[in-house]
Design an enzyme around this catalytic site. Structure first.
Site, PDB file in Angstrom:
ATOM      1  N   LYS A 124      -9.480   2.357  12.562  1.00  0.00           N
ATOM      2  CA  LYS A 124      -9.570   1.342  11.524  1.00  0.00           C
ATOM      3  C   LYS A 124      -8.715   0.128  11.868  1.00  0.00           C
ATOM      4  O   LYS A 124      -9.185  -1.014  11.783  1.00  0.00           O
ATOM      5  CB  LYS A 124      -9.119   1.916  10.183  1.00  0.00           C
ATOM      6  N   ASP A 142     -12.368   1.240   5.037  1.00  0.00           N
ATOM      7  CA  ASP A 142     -11.253   1.750   4.249  1.00  0.00           C
ATOM      8  C   ASP A 142     -11.811   2.378   2.976  1.00  0.00           C
ATOM      9  O   ASP A 142     -13.026   2.537   2.817  1.00  0.00           O
ATOM     10  CB  ASP A 142     -10.245   0.641   3.937  1.00  0.00           C
TER      11      ASP A 142
END
Length: 215
Positions: A124, A142
């Site tokens: 991420k 997310d």
């Protein structure tokens, strides 16, 4: 699990997002690629607002890997101790700074694999840096994107990797660069976990979410 939307509604959803805000921006403050890496790494299990408050003074004195190493772990902790998991994050920031100096001459690399080789940097974080700094159309999934993708039917998946792939597969190429920012901001401020603001949502008529609020 909500069924994946067809192409036409997805196109219209992102056309509306683009019309409302053509150039969405991330909310983590940074001054260069290095401070972006640090800010994103610090943001895990913390709010962007909280990270920005902690890094406002930090980045004035440590905006390069070498300056961060010169600052040292104890002084770094003093700057970021208001952030969750600050001790572990401080160790990782020092370690990633050392690796940047040793392996990359102090420069932030532009490949996912190289970024993920940095301590405390996962997929991420790497995707955020690639997108925001290197302008690669990567998708950093997310909790906000995961929720919005599954609720709306835009990007359905049981885990973040599946949602990331769904975004890449189903969102038209012209929207890929800004897709994750549109979704993060929409999930953060409109499609909230509790009491989503469906009545003011600009894509309400296109969304597959069956439990829309009416107030």
């Amino acid at each position: 699990m909500i069924k994946q939307l067809d192409y036409k509604p997805i196109y219209e959803i992102f056309a509306r997002f683009r019309e409302a805000e053509a150039e969405p921006k991330g909310e983590l403050d940074h001054v260069n690629a290095y401070t972006l890496v640090v800010a994103v790494a610090l943001s895990a299990q913390a709010t962007d607002k909280g990270v920005n408050k902690a890094t406002a003074e930090l980045f004035k004195v440590a905006d390069t890997p070498q300056k961060m190493l010169d600052l040292g772990e104890d002084a770094l902790i003093e700057h970021i101790k208001t952030i969750g998991l600050y001790r572990t994050k401080a160790k990782n920031v020092i370690k990633l700074s050392q690796r940047l100096v040793d392996a990359f001459d102090g420069d932030v690399p532009s490949s996912r694999a190289a970024l993920e080789s940095l301590p405390g940097v996962g997929r991420k974080t790497a995707n955020v840096v690639l997108n925001m700094w290197w302008h690669v159309p990567t998708q950093a999934v997310d909790t906000h994107i995961f929720r919005f993708g599954n609720r709306s039917g835009v990007a359905v998946g049981k885990d973040v990797v599946a949602v990331e792939r769904a975004i890449e597969d189903h969102i038209p190429a012209e929207f890929q660069q800004h897709a994750h920012h549109w979704m993060i901001l929409h999930g953060r401020y409109v499609c909230k976990a509790r009491k989503p603001l469906c009545s003011t949502c600009l894509i309400r008529d296109l969304c597959d979410f069956e439990e829309k609020t009416i107030d």
